[in-house]
Design a protein around this motif. Structure first.
Motif, PDB file in Angstrom:
ATOM      1  N   MET A   1       0.829  -1.201   0.000  1.00 35.81           N
ATOM      2  CA  MET A   1       0.000   0.000   0.000  1.00 35.81           C
ATOM      3  C   MET A   1       0.865   1.254   0.000  1.00 35.81           C
ATOM      4  SD  MET A   1      -3.067  -1.345   0.621  1.00 35.81           S
ATOM      5  CE  MET A   1      -3.755  -2.847   1.314  1.00 35.81           C
TER       6      MET A   1
ATOM      7  N   PHE B   1       0.193   5.599  -0.125  1.00 34.85           N
ATOM      8  CA  PHE B   1      -0.835   6.620   0.016  1.00 34.85           C
ATOM      9  C   PHE B   1      -0.214   8.002  -0.175  1.00 34.85           C
ATOM     10  CE2 PHE B   1      -3.860   3.681   1.908  1.00 34.85           C
ATOM     11  CZ  PHE B   1      -3.037   2.723   2.471  1.00 34.85           C
TER      12      PHE B   1
ATOM     13  N   TYR C   1      -0.962  12.029   0.854  1.00 33.02           N
ATOM     14  CA  TYR C   1      -1.724  12.939   1.708  1.00 33.02           C
ATOM     15  C   TYR C   1      -1.376  14.382   1.376  1.00 33.02           C
ATOM     16  CZ  TYR C   1      -2.883   9.112   4.972  1.00 33.02           C
ATOM     17  OH  TYR C   1      -3.358   7.954   5.546  1.00 33.02           O
TER      18      TYR C   1
ATOM     19  N   LEU D   1      -6.279  12.526   3.103  1.00 34.42           N
ATOM     20  CA  LEU D   1      -5.882  11.520   2.124  1.00 34.42           C
ATOM     21  C   LEU D   1      -6.319  11.945   0.726  1.00 34.42           C
ATOM     22  CD1 LEU D   1      -4.668   8.666   1.633  1.00 34.42           C
ATOM     23  CD2 LEU D   1      -6.986   7.757   1.940  1.00 34.42           C
TER      24      LEU D   1
ATOM     25  N   THR E   1      -5.142   6.402  -2.761  1.00 32.78           N
ATOM     26  CA  THR E   1      -4.426   5.160  -2.457  1.00 32.78           C
ATOM     27  C   THR E   1      -3.866   4.621  -3.765  1.00 32.78           C
ATOM     28  OG1 THR E   1      -5.954   4.680  -0.657  1.00 32.78           O
ATOM     29  CG2 THR E   1      -4.655   2.841  -1.514  1.00 32.78           C
TER      30      THR E   1
ATOM     31  N   ASN F   1      -2.062   1.443  -5.372  1.00 39.17           N
ATOM     32  CA  ASN F   1      -1.603   0.063  -5.305  1.00 39.17           C
ATOM     33  C   ASN F   1      -1.014  -0.339  -6.639  1.00 39.17           C
ATOM     34  OD1 ASN F   1      -2.483  -0.113  -2.678  1.00 39.17           O
ATOM     35  ND2 ASN F   1      -4.467  -0.961  -3.233  1.00 39.17           N
TER      36      ASN F   1
ATOM     37  N   THR G   1      -6.953   4.960  -6.337  1.00 35.96           N
ATOM     38  CA  THR G   1      -8.302   5.232  -5.833  1.00 35.96           C
ATOM     39  C   THR G   1      -8.294   6.592  -5.149  1.00 35.96           C
ATOM     40  OG1 THR G   1      -8.657   2.866  -5.449  1.00 35.96           O
ATOM     41  CG2 THR G   1     -10.158   4.409  -4.352  1.00 35.96           C
TER      42      THR G   1
ATOM     43  N   GLU H   1      -9.900   9.945  -3.195  1.00 31.10           N
ATOM     44  CA  GLU H   1     -10.897  10.311  -2.192  1.00 31.10           C
ATOM     45  C   GLU H   1     -11.771  11.443  -2.741  1.00 31.10           C
ATOM     46  OE1 GLU H   1     -11.231   8.636   0.813  1.00 31.10           O
ATOM     47  OE2 GLU H   1      -9.799   7.330  -0.223  1.00 31.10           O
TER      48      GLU H   1
ATOM     49  N   LEU I   1       2.622  14.455   1.490  1.00 30.40           N
ATOM     50  CA  LEU I   1       3.335  13.344   2.129  1.00 30.40           C
ATOM     51  C   LEU I   1       2.938  12.023   1.503  1.00 30.40           C
ATOM     52  CD1 LEU I   1       2.294  15.118   5.167  1.00 30.40           C
ATOM     53  CD2 LEU I   1       4.481  14.026   5.500  1.00 30.40           C
TER      54      LEU I   1
ATOM     55  N   GLU J   1       2.188   1.297   3.875  1.00 32.23           N
ATOM     56  CA  GLU J   1       1.804   0.252   4.826  1.00 32.23           C
ATOM     57  C   GLU J   1       2.023  -1.064   4.108  1.00 32.23           C
ATOM     58  OE1 GLU J   1      -2.269   0.826   5.843  1.00 32.23           O
ATOM     59  OE2 GLU J   1      -1.995   2.980   6.150  1.00 32.23           O
TER      60      GLU J   1
ATOM     61  N   ALA K   1       1.431   3.445   9.872  1.00 35.08           N
ATOM     62  CA  ALA K   1       1.807   3.977   8.573  1.00 35.08           C
ATOM     63  C   ALA K   1       3.160   4.661   8.699  1.00 35.08           C
ATOM     64  CB  ALA K   1       0.761   4.980   8.102  1.00 35.08           C
ATOM     65  N   PHE K   2       4.014   4.453   7.707  1.00 37.12           N
ATOM     66  CA  PHE K   2       5.319   5.120   7.661  1.00 37.12           C
ATOM     67  C   PHE K   2       5.243   6.237   6.633  1.00 37.12           C
ATOM     68  CE2 PHE K   2       7.430   2.158  10.349  1.00 37.12           C
ATOM     69  CZ  PHE K   2       6.794   0.947  10.121  1.00 37.12           C
ATOM     70  N   PHE K   3       5.852   7.355   6.966  1.00 43.73           N
ATOM     71  CA  PHE K   3       5.750   8.539   6.129  1.00 43.73           C
ATOM     72  C   PHE K   3       7.106   8.982   5.606  1.00 43.73           C
ATOM     73  CE2 PHE K   3       1.368   9.981   6.594  1.00 43.73           C
ATOM     74  CZ  PHE K   3       0.947   9.236   7.673  1.00 43.73           C
ATOM     75  N   GLY K   4       7.068   9.572   4.411  1.00 43.12           N
ATOM     76  CA  GLY K   4       8.231  10.257   3.893  1.00 43.12           C
ATOM     77  C   GLY K   4       8.403  11.592   4.607  1.00 43.12           C
TER      78      GLY K   4
ATOM     79  N   TYR L   1       1.039  10.399  16.320  1.00 43.33           N
ATOM     80  CA  TYR L   1       2.194  10.749  15.510  1.00 43.33           C
ATOM     81  C   TYR L   1       2.721  12.108  15.949  1.00 43.33           C
ATOM     82  CZ  TYR L   1       1.335   7.029  12.110  1.00 43.33           C
ATOM     83  OH  TYR L   1       1.184   5.814  11.496  1.00 43.33           O
TER      84      TYR L   1
ATOM     85  N   MET M   1       6.357  12.751   9.536  1.00 40.43           N
ATOM     86  CA  MET M   1       5.442  12.198  10.532  1.00 40.43           C
ATOM     87  C   MET M   1       6.125  11.015  11.204  1.00 40.43           C
ATOM     88  SD  MET M   1       2.539  13.877  10.524  1.00 40.43           S
ATOM     89  CE  MET M   1       1.197  12.815  11.004  1.00 40.43           C
TER      90      MET M   1
ATOM     91  N   ARG N   1      -7.862   4.225  12.984  1.00 38.48           N
ATOM     92  CA  ARG N   1      -8.120   3.340  11.858  1.00 38.48           C
ATOM     93  C   ARG N   1      -9.275   2.443  12.240  1.00 38.48           C
ATOM     94  NH1 ARG N   1      -4.364   2.286   8.052  1.00 38.48           N
ATOM     95  NH2 ARG N   1      -2.516   2.510   9.320  1.00 38.48           N
TER      96      ARG N   1
END
Lengths: 116, 118
Positions: free
Chosen positions: A31, A33, A35, A45, A48, A50, A56, A58, A92, A96, A105-108, B37, B45, B95
């Motif tokens: 996954m 994403f 933001y 968001l 997404t 994939n 997809t 929002e 961002l 996941e 979730a890990f972020f840049g 976070y 984040m 979530r």
């Protein structure tokens, strides 16, 4: 955990132009994403992404304005098209691996975009 | 729909003191996850702590603990022994609802700006 490299870290762009933001992950992830964080606001968001399928989006975000590519399991790009000052935000990418309820979730590092 | 509320736009705390950042949530789902976070001025984040809705014990991670009160739908973050480096934005997130795009969507609150005073 995943290490995410996001480029550029910041940019100042002229209105009407487009900017492509890159997100590179050090491992294969299912996954990804994108933001948007407008000044002083929370994260919203955009879409997404994939691998192997269309992104997809929002509600309130459309592909023509924010086209996304996901060519493989470690890379994605987000383009902000035909920019206006209202697009000035932090963008961002996030990853996941399993899409589970308890997955963090890990972020840049984020891309600070200013449109003038 | 799921919703996160953080009522404190900004907080100040003296260095070495403890501070509590408030978070309330709303969901009709029985199963959900709560996250905190940290976002320094640099923008990234940083994941701090997680609490599952069925976890009976409050989560702890070093100086961070989560005061989970399920009946009140609150998940406050407690930072003990504050340090200057704790100055940042803090976001509570949840979530629960399955987004249909292959993941349980992560919903963020508006954040609290914490300033640690020397």
């Amino acid at each position: 955990s995943a290490v995410i490299s996001q480029k550029p870290s910041r940019d100042i762009c002229q209105r009407g132009t487009s900017l492509t933001i890159q997100c590179q992950v050090d491992s294969q992830v299912t996954m990804m994403f994108w933001y948007r964080q407008q000044p002083g606001q929370s994260l919203t968001l955009i879409a997404t992404a994939n691998q192997g399928s269309e992104a997809t989006y929002e509600s309130g975000f459309v592909i023509d304005k924010f086209p996304i590519s996901r060519p493989n399991l470690t890379f994605s790009t987000l383009t902000v098209s035909n920019m206006s000052p209202e697009d000035s935000s932090i963008y961002l990418c996030s990853v996941e691996d399993l899409g589970q309820m308890n997955t963090e979730a890990f972020f840049g590092q984020g891309t600070r975009l200013t449109v003038v | 729909a799921q919703k996160i509320t953080q009522t404190q736009p900004g907080m100040f705390v003296q260095e070495k003191e403890a501070v509590t950042l408030d978070c309330t949530y709303d969901t009709s789902d029985q199963s959900y996850g709560l996250f905190w976070y940290k976002q320094p001025s640099s923008g990234e984040m940083i994941f701090l702590i997680y609490q599952g809705s069925y976890d009976e014990q409050n989560a702890t991670e070093g100086r961070y603990s989560l005061n989970f009160q399920k009946a009140r739908k609150s998940a406050n973050l407690v930072i003990s022994a504050s340090q200057l480096g704790d100055s940042a934005m803090y976001f509570c997130a949840m979530r629960s609802a399955y987004s249909g795009a292959g993941s349980y969507q992560l919903t963020f609150g508006k954040g609290t700006k914490l300033s640690v005073i020397p």
